[in-house]
Design a protein around this motif. Structure first.
Motif, PDB file in Angstrom:
ATOM      1  N   TYR A 124      -4.821 -12.087  -4.110  1.00  0.00           N
ATOM      2  CA  TYR A 124      -4.357 -10.696  -4.379  1.00  0.00           C
ATOM      3  C   TYR A 124      -4.098  -9.965  -2.598  1.00  0.00           C
ATOM      4  O   TYR A 124      -5.107  -9.733  -2.266  1.00  0.00           O
ATOM      5  CB  TYR A 124      -5.159  -9.798  -5.004  1.00  0.00           C
ATOM      6  N   LYS A 125      -2.930  -9.883  -2.551  1.00  0.00           N
ATOM      7  CA  LYS A 125      -2.548  -9.232  -1.058  1.00  0.00           C
ATOM      8  C   LYS A 125      -2.242  -7.954  -1.167  1.00  0.00           C
ATOM      9  O   LYS A 125      -1.199  -7.426  -2.075  1.00  0.00           O
ATOM     10  CB  LYS A 125      -1.323 -10.072  -0.450  1.00  0.00           C
ATOM     11  N   ARG A 126      -2.995  -6.918  -0.644  1.00  0.00           N
ATOM     12  CA  ARG A 126      -2.762  -5.511  -0.789  1.00  0.00           C
ATOM     13  C   ARG A 126      -3.012  -4.922   0.306  1.00  0.00           C
ATOM     14  O   ARG A 126      -3.325  -3.374   0.070  1.00  0.00           O
ATOM     15  CB  ARG A 126      -3.749  -5.185  -2.071  1.00  0.00           C
ATOM     16  N   ASN A 127      -2.945  -5.314   1.465  1.00  0.00           N
ATOM     17  CA  ASN A 127      -3.306  -4.557   2.679  1.00  0.00           C
ATOM     18  C   ASN A 127      -2.075  -4.498   3.709  1.00  0.00           C
ATOM     19  O   ASN A 127      -2.209  -4.259   4.888  1.00  0.00           O
ATOM     20  CB  ASN A 127      -4.449  -5.365   3.288  1.00  0.00           C
ATOM     21  N   LEU A 128      -0.783  -4.514   3.102  1.00  0.00           N
ATOM     22  CA  LEU A 128       0.419  -4.503   3.750  1.00  0.00           C
ATOM     23  C   LEU A 128       1.082  -3.302   3.434  1.00  0.00           C
ATOM     24  O   LEU A 128       1.262  -2.847   2.316  1.00  0.00           O
ATOM     25  CB  LEU A 128       1.414  -5.487   3.391  1.00  0.00           C
ATOM     26  N   CYS A 185       9.337  -7.656   6.129  1.00  0.00           N
ATOM     27  CA  CYS A 185       7.851  -7.089   6.455  1.00  0.00           C
ATOM     28  C   CYS A 185       7.028  -7.994   7.223  1.00  0.00           C
ATOM     29  O   CYS A 185       6.043  -7.882   7.592  1.00  0.00           O
ATOM     30  CB  CYS A 185       7.230  -6.752   5.237  1.00  0.00           C
ATOM     31  N   ARG A 186       8.079  -9.023   7.943  1.00  0.00           N
ATOM     32  CA  ARG A 186       7.309  -9.912   8.683  1.00  0.00           C
ATOM     33  C   ARG A 186       6.475 -10.530   7.898  1.00  0.00           C
ATOM     34  O   ARG A 186       5.313 -11.118   8.369  1.00  0.00           O
ATOM     35  CB  ARG A 186       6.926  -9.684   9.982  1.00  0.00           C
ATOM     36  N   TYR A 187       6.423 -10.844   6.464  1.00  0.00           N
ATOM     37  CA  TYR A 187       5.645 -11.355   5.581  1.00  0.00           C
ATOM     38  C   TYR A 187       6.613 -12.198   4.375  1.00  0.00           C
ATOM     39  O   TYR A 187       7.165 -11.747   3.751  1.00  0.00           O
ATOM     40  CB  TYR A 187       4.791 -10.354   4.911  1.00  0.00           C
ATOM     41  N   SER A 217       0.794  -1.170   0.167  1.00  0.00           N
ATOM     42  CA  SER A 217      -0.143  -0.126   0.133  1.00  0.00           C
ATOM     43  C   SER A 217       0.747   1.221   0.187  1.00  0.00           C
ATOM     44  O   SER A 217       0.434   2.283  -0.351  1.00  0.00           O
ATOM     45  CB  SER A 217      -1.113  -0.032   1.260  1.00  0.00           C
ATOM     46  N   ALA A 218       2.224   1.247   0.511  1.00  0.00           N
ATOM     47  CA  ALA A 218       2.999   2.264   0.247  1.00  0.00           C
ATOM     48  C   ALA A 218       3.994   2.217  -0.819  1.00  0.00           C
ATOM     49  O   ALA A 218       4.789   2.980  -0.861  1.00  0.00           O
ATOM     50  CB  ALA A 218       3.846   2.454   1.611  1.00  0.00           C
ATOM     51  N   ASP A 219       3.649   1.423  -1.820  1.00  0.00           N
ATOM     52  CA  ASP A 219       4.747   1.320  -3.007  1.00  0.00           C
ATOM     53  C   ASP A 219       4.818   2.672  -3.725  1.00  0.00           C
ATOM     54  O   ASP A 219       3.626   2.902  -4.582  1.00  0.00           O
ATOM     55  CB  ASP A 219       4.226   0.069  -3.840  1.00  0.00           C
ATOM     56  N   SER A 220       5.832   3.344  -3.812  1.00  0.00           N
ATOM     57  CA  SER A 220       6.019   4.469  -4.748  1.00  0.00           C
ATOM     58  C   SER A 220       6.316   4.326  -5.917  1.00  0.00           C
ATOM     59  O   SER A 220       6.295   5.476  -6.891  1.00  0.00           O
ATOM     60  CB  SER A 220       6.662   5.454  -3.803  1.00  0.00           C
ATOM     61  N   VAL A 221       6.807   3.158  -6.270  1.00  0.00           N
ATOM     62  CA  VAL A 221       7.441   2.858  -7.630  1.00  0.00           C
ATOM     63  C   VAL A 221       6.403   2.321  -8.825  1.00  0.00           C
ATOM     64  O   VAL A 221       6.302   2.697  -9.787  1.00  0.00           O
ATOM     65  CB  VAL A 221       8.667   1.979  -7.470  1.00  0.00           C
ATOM     66  N   VAL A 222       5.796   1.087  -8.060  1.00  0.00           N
ATOM     67  CA  VAL A 222       4.603   0.483  -8.978  1.00  0.00           C
ATOM     68  C   VAL A 222       3.571   0.677  -8.064  1.00  0.00           C
ATOM     69  O   VAL A 222       3.306  -0.200  -7.250  1.00  0.00           O
ATOM     70  CB  VAL A 222       4.909  -0.708  -9.357  1.00  0.00           C
ATOM     71  N   PRO A 223       2.681   1.918  -8.026  1.00  0.00           N
ATOM     72  CA  PRO A 223       1.691   2.176  -7.191  1.00  0.00           C
ATOM     73  C   PRO A 223       0.636   1.184  -7.215  1.00  0.00           C
ATOM     74  O   PRO A 223       0.505   0.572  -8.401  1.00  0.00           O
ATOM     75  CB  PRO A 223       1.236   3.704  -7.448  1.00  0.00           C
ATOM     76  N   PRO A 224      -0.277   1.010  -6.249  1.00  0.00           N
ATOM     77  CA  PRO A 224      -1.329   0.021  -6.158  1.00  0.00           C
ATOM     78  C   PRO A 224      -2.312   0.048  -7.356  1.00  0.00           C
ATOM     79  O   PRO A 224      -2.958  -0.949  -8.111  1.00  0.00           O
ATOM     80  CB  PRO A 224      -2.101   0.379  -4.744  1.00  0.00           C
TER      81      PRO A 224
END
Length: 336
Positions: free
Chosen positions: A156-160, A186-188, A128-135
């Motif tokens: 689809y995992k998109r809540n980290l 990320c503990r993931y 969710s904080a990806d600034s290179v390939v945004p969500p």
């Protein structure tokens, strides 16, 4: 010098001992990748959908997203342009147009029939904080996949709250960090999650020292003058003990594409050793193939070719990098 390499630069030692990729008899081929490697994984999966059974896509977008344009690649499919503002927005990759182009390539038989995608299992991740390939870009990929694949076959995992990197549960920078080696704790365990989704429930990963072995292999067997075409002179293969005997018969093959700035010249073998795949391979009869990209004048960040930096056919079966990796896969899945 040799002792220095062995002690401090594992990759340097591996490079000095480059061998031929062994002929194996693995099956159940799947792919995954991060960033440019995610785009490469999607390309390879779509183009060779009869060969591949599934894909893991970490911070990637739809097939043929850039349509051969560096401007589109860096402003619409990612936010990597140093000169222009990012233009990423929901639906901005023009998914209907990309689907039409995919179908056109399939009709022209430059990629496999799209009907083969229906049986694939897809695992996606977007921090969710990806600034290179945004969500928004990854959301477009989900829309693209849904045209060909039932929702029940897509995770689809998109809540980290994660930045642009390979997420692990044991190695790397802090989860919100953007920087080399682009592996974040990320503990993931993204590698484990995607492998378990693609192949079904697996045995627990090896929690101790790895039992298998790495091979640094000559990529020039699969593409002439690799350095001219954005590929390193050598790639890596991880072989667990169960696949060393019987030439890999009964083993799975997973192909991993690293991201930009994760090539051997940039970070050595850090991605190969710490992305999280090998521990799962140890206990699940799985070969892990790590093809390696390299920097060129037109590709200074050592990205995989998803924007025609070397080849206008980059997303089709005859693309130089695509064909090279396919030959590697055939070497590992064809009886000696």
């Amino acid at each position: 010098m040799r002792i220095f390499c062995l002690l401090l630069l594992w990759a340097c030692a591996a490079q000095a001992q480059v061998a031929s990729l062994p002929a194996m008899r693995a099956g159940q081929v799947s792919v995954s990748g991060l960033s440019s490697g995610a785009y490469m994984a999607v390309q390879f999966e779509v183009a060779f959908s009869r060969t591949v059974i599934g894909a893991g896509v970490i911070a990637g977008g739809p097939y043929f997203c850039s349509q051969g344009s560096v401007l589109t690649a860096t402003t619409t499919c990612s936010c990597t342009s140093e000169l222009l503002l990012c233009r990423v927005r929901p639906g901005g990759t023009q998914v209907p147009e990309l689907i039409a182009l995919t179908d056109w390539f399939a009709a022209a038989q430059t990629i496999d029939p799209t009907s083969a995608l229906a049986s694939h299992r897809i695992w996606m991740f977007s921090g969710s904080a990806d600034s290179v390939v945004p969500p928004a870009v990854s959301n477009d990929l989900y829309t693209y996949y849904r045209h060909y694949v039932d929702a029940s076959r897509i995770s689809y995992k998109r809540n980290l709250n994660a930045e642009h990197a390979m997420p692990t549960d044991s190695y790397g920078n802090r989860c919100r960090t953007l920087g080399s080696p682009y592996i974040n704790n990320c503990r993931y365990d993204a590698a484990g999650q995607l492998l378990n989704w693609i192949y079904g429930p697996l045995n627990a990963r090896n929690s101790g020292a790895l039992n298998g072995r790495f091979i640094a292999f000559d990529q020039s067997e699969f593409i002439a003058l690799p350095a001219w075409h954005g590929m390193a002179d050598f790639g890596y293969l991880y072989i667990p003990p169960a696949c060393d005997s019987g030439a890999g018969l009964g083993c799975k093959l997973h192909v991993v594409f690293h991201g930009c700035h994760q090539d051997p010249d940039s970070i050595g073998a850090t991605f190969v050793r710490h992305a999280g795949y090998n521990a799962w391979a140890d206990n699940n009869r799985m070969l892990i193939l790590y093809p390696q990209a390299a920097a060129t004048f037109t590709n200074p960040n050592a990205c995989w070719d998803w924007f025609a930096h070397d080849d206008t056919r980059y997303a089709q079966q005859t693309g130089r990098q695509m064909a090279a990796v396919k030959r590697m896969v055939e070497r590992l899945t064809t009886p000696p």
